[in-house]
Design a protein around this motif. Sequence first.
Motif, PDB file in Angstrom:
ATOM      1  N   UNK A   1       0.829  -1.207   0.000  1.00  0.00           N
ATOM      2  CA  UNK A   1       0.000   0.000   0.000  1.00  0.00           C
ATOM      3  C   UNK A   1       0.862   1.256   0.000  1.00  0.00           C
ATOM      4  N   UNK A   2       1.944   1.241   0.773  1.00  0.00           N
ATOM      5  CA  UNK A   2       2.837   2.397   0.805  1.00  0.00           C
ATOM      6  C   UNK A   2       3.551   2.570  -0.533  1.00  0.00           C
ATOM      7  N   UNK A   3       4.006   1.457  -1.131  1.00  0.00           N
ATOM      8  CA  UNK A   3       4.670   1.524  -2.432  1.00  0.00           C
ATOM      9  C   UNK A   3       3.697   2.022  -3.498  1.00  0.00           C
ATOM     10  N   UNK A   4       2.457   1.546  -3.456  1.00  0.00           N
ATOM     11  CA  UNK A   4       1.454   1.971  -4.432  1.00  0.00           C
ATOM     12  C   UNK A   4       1.173   3.464  -4.302  1.00  0.00           C
ATOM     13  N   UNK A   5       1.085   3.959  -3.079  1.00  0.00           N
ATOM     14  CA  UNK A   5       0.842   5.392  -2.877  1.00  0.00           C
ATOM     15  C   UNK A   5       1.998   6.218  -3.423  1.00  0.00           C
ATOM     16  N   UNK A   6       3.223   5.765  -3.206  1.00  0.00           N
ATOM     17  CA  UNK A   6       4.391   6.479  -3.708  1.00  0.00           C
ATOM     18  C   UNK A   6       4.419   6.438  -5.231  1.00  0.00           C
TER      19      UNK A   6
ATOM     20  N   UNK B   1       1.900   6.048  -7.273  1.00  0.00           N
ATOM     21  CA  UNK B   1       0.815   6.840  -7.844  1.00  0.00           C
ATOM     22  C   UNK B   1       1.150   8.324  -7.827  1.00  0.00           C
ATOM     23  N   UNK B   2       1.843   8.750  -6.789  1.00  0.00           N
ATOM     24  CA  UNK B   2       2.203  10.162  -6.698  1.00  0.00           C
ATOM     25  C   UNK B   2       3.371  10.501  -7.622  1.00  0.00           C
ATOM     26  N   UNK B   3       4.353   9.619  -7.672  1.00  0.00           N
ATOM     27  CA  UNK B   3       5.546   9.827  -8.497  1.00  0.00           C
ATOM     28  C   UNK B   3       5.684   8.628  -9.425  1.00  0.00           C
ATOM     29  N   UNK B   4       5.089   8.707 -10.592  1.00  0.00           N
ATOM     30  CA  UNK B   4       5.010   7.520 -11.449  1.00  0.00           C
ATOM     31  C   UNK B   4       6.329   7.151 -12.128  1.00  0.00           C
ATOM     32  N   UNK B   5       7.322   8.016 -12.066  1.00  0.00           N
ATOM     33  CA  UNK B   5       8.607   7.697 -12.684  1.00  0.00           C
ATOM     34  C   UNK B   5       9.631   7.183 -11.673  1.00  0.00           C
ATOM     35  N   UNK B   6       9.218   6.991 -10.427  1.00  0.00           N
ATOM     36  CA  UNK B   6      10.139   6.514  -9.400  1.00  0.00           C
ATOM     37  C   UNK B   6      10.432   5.032  -9.599  1.00  0.00           C
ATOM     38  N   UNK B   7      11.698   4.684  -9.573  1.00  0.00           N
ATOM     39  CA  UNK B   7      12.116   3.291  -9.595  1.00  0.00           C
ATOM     40  C   UNK B   7      12.256   2.781  -8.166  1.00  0.00           C
ATOM     41  N   UNK B   8      12.822   1.591  -8.028  1.00  0.00           N
ATOM     42  CA  UNK B   8      12.888   0.979  -6.710  1.00  0.00           C
ATOM     43  C   UNK B   8      13.813   1.739  -5.774  1.00  0.00           C
ATOM     44  N   UNK B   9      14.842   2.408  -6.314  1.00  0.00           N
ATOM     45  CA  UNK B   9      15.762   3.138  -5.448  1.00  0.00           C
ATOM     46  C   UNK B   9      15.074   4.334  -4.788  1.00  0.00           C
ATOM     47  N   UNK B  10      14.333   5.106  -5.580  1.00  0.00           N
ATOM     48  CA  UNK B  10      13.635   6.259  -5.021  1.00  0.00           C
ATOM     49  C   UNK B  10      12.472   5.822  -4.137  1.00  0.00           C
ATOM     50  N   UNK B  11      11.819   4.724  -4.502  1.00  0.00           N
ATOM     51  CA  UNK B  11      10.738   4.201  -3.657  1.00  0.00           C
ATOM     52  C   UNK B  11      11.316   3.766  -2.318  1.00  0.00           C
ATOM     53  N   UNK B  12      12.465   3.135  -2.335  1.00  0.00           N
ATOM     54  CA  UNK B  12      13.111   2.709  -1.089  1.00  0.00           C
ATOM     55  C   UNK B  12      13.463   3.914  -0.235  1.00  0.00           C
TER      56      UNK B  12
ATOM     57  N   UNK C   1       7.162   4.134 -15.669  1.00  0.00           N
ATOM     58  CA  UNK C   1       7.036   4.278 -17.111  1.00  0.00           C
ATOM     59  C   UNK C   1       8.263   5.017 -17.621  1.00  0.00           C
ATOM     60  N   UNK C   2       8.862   4.518 -18.680  1.00  0.00           N
ATOM     61  CA  UNK C   2      10.107   5.089 -19.198  1.00  0.00           C
ATOM     62  C   UNK C   2       9.857   6.252 -20.145  1.00  0.00           C
TER      63      UNK C   2
END
Length: 80
Positions: free
Chosen positions: A23-28, A30-41, A68-69
């Motif tokens: 849920x936290x990853x999905x919220x992040x 949805x807000x920042x759709x270009x974030x990869x796993x590093x920024x999500x972490x 999305x690239x």
Amino acid sequence: MGLSRTTFYDQPRSAADDTAIVEAITAICNEFEHYGWRRVRAALRHKGMIVNHKKIRRLMREHDLQPSAENAPSIHGDHG
């Protein structure tokens, strides 16, 4: 009894429920759709959730939360 003392007193680890993490990853994402796993972490760590990078990558892959690239901002700027 057949058990060592440390085994008897060892607390069983409860399996972590991934729904809060997803849920936290999905919220992040949805807000920042270009974030990869590093920024999500990094965003999860900022929220106080310490999660292994391999688990973040796996959950993002399983729940189709890949960035999305197309039209993604370049990390190198506008040079030529």
